[in-house]
Design a protein around this motif. Structure first.
Motif, short mmCIF file in Angstrom:
data_model
loop_
_atom_site.label_atom_id
_atom_site.label_comp_id
_atom_site.label_asym_id
_atom_site.label_seq_id
_atom_site.Cartn_x
_atom_site.Cartn_y
_atom_site.Cartn_z
N MET A 1 0.85 -1.18 0.00
CA MET A 1 0.00 0.00 0.00
C MET A 1 0.90 1.24 0.00
O MET A 1 1.84 1.33 0.76
CB MET A 1 -0.90 -0.04 1.22
N LYS A 2 0.58 2.19 -0.85
CA LYS A 2 1.36 3.42 -0.94
C LYS A 2 0.59 4.57 -0.30
O LYS A 2 -0.62 4.54 -0.20
CB LYS A 2 1.63 3.72 -2.40
N LYS A 3 1.34 5.57 0.11
CA LYS A 3 0.75 6.72 0.79
C LYS A 3 1.30 8.00 0.19
O LYS A 3 2.51 8.12 -0.01
CB LYS A 3 1.12 6.62 2.27
N LEU A 4 0.43 8.95 -0.13
CA LEU A 4 0.86 10.25 -0.65
C LEU A 4 1.17 11.18 0.50
O LEU A 4 0.41 11.28 1.46
CB LEU A 4 -0.21 10.87 -1.54
N THR A 5 2.28 11.88 0.39
CA THR A 5 2.68 12.84 1.42
C THR A 5 2.21 14.24 1.03
O THR A 5 1.73 14.47 -0.09
CB THR A 5 4.22 12.86 1.56
#
Length: 52
Positions: A1-5
Motif C-alpha cells: 500500500m502506498k501513501k501520498l505525502t
C-alpha cells in the motif's frame, strides 16, 4: 500500500497549474483525460487550447 505525502500533493498541484493542465482542477482533468483517451483510441486527433 502506498501513501501520498504533503510534498506529493504539492507536486501534483504544481503539475495542474502549468502546461495543458493550467487552471484545471483534478476532477476536470480526469474527465478531459477520459474523453481524450477515448477519442485517441478511435483515431481522432486532439487539439488543446487555452482561452482567457
Amino acid at each position: 500500500m502506498k501513501k501520498l505525502t504533503d510534498f506529493d500533493f504539492e507536486v501534483i498541484k504544481y503539475q495542474y497549474s502549468y502546461g495543458i493542465c493550467k487552471f484545471t482542477n483534478l476532477e476536470d482533468f480526469e474527465e478531459n483525460h477520459k474523453i481524450a483517451k477515448d477519442r485517441i483510441s478511435k483515431g481522432e486527433k486532439m487539439i488543446f487550447m487555452h482561452l482567457e
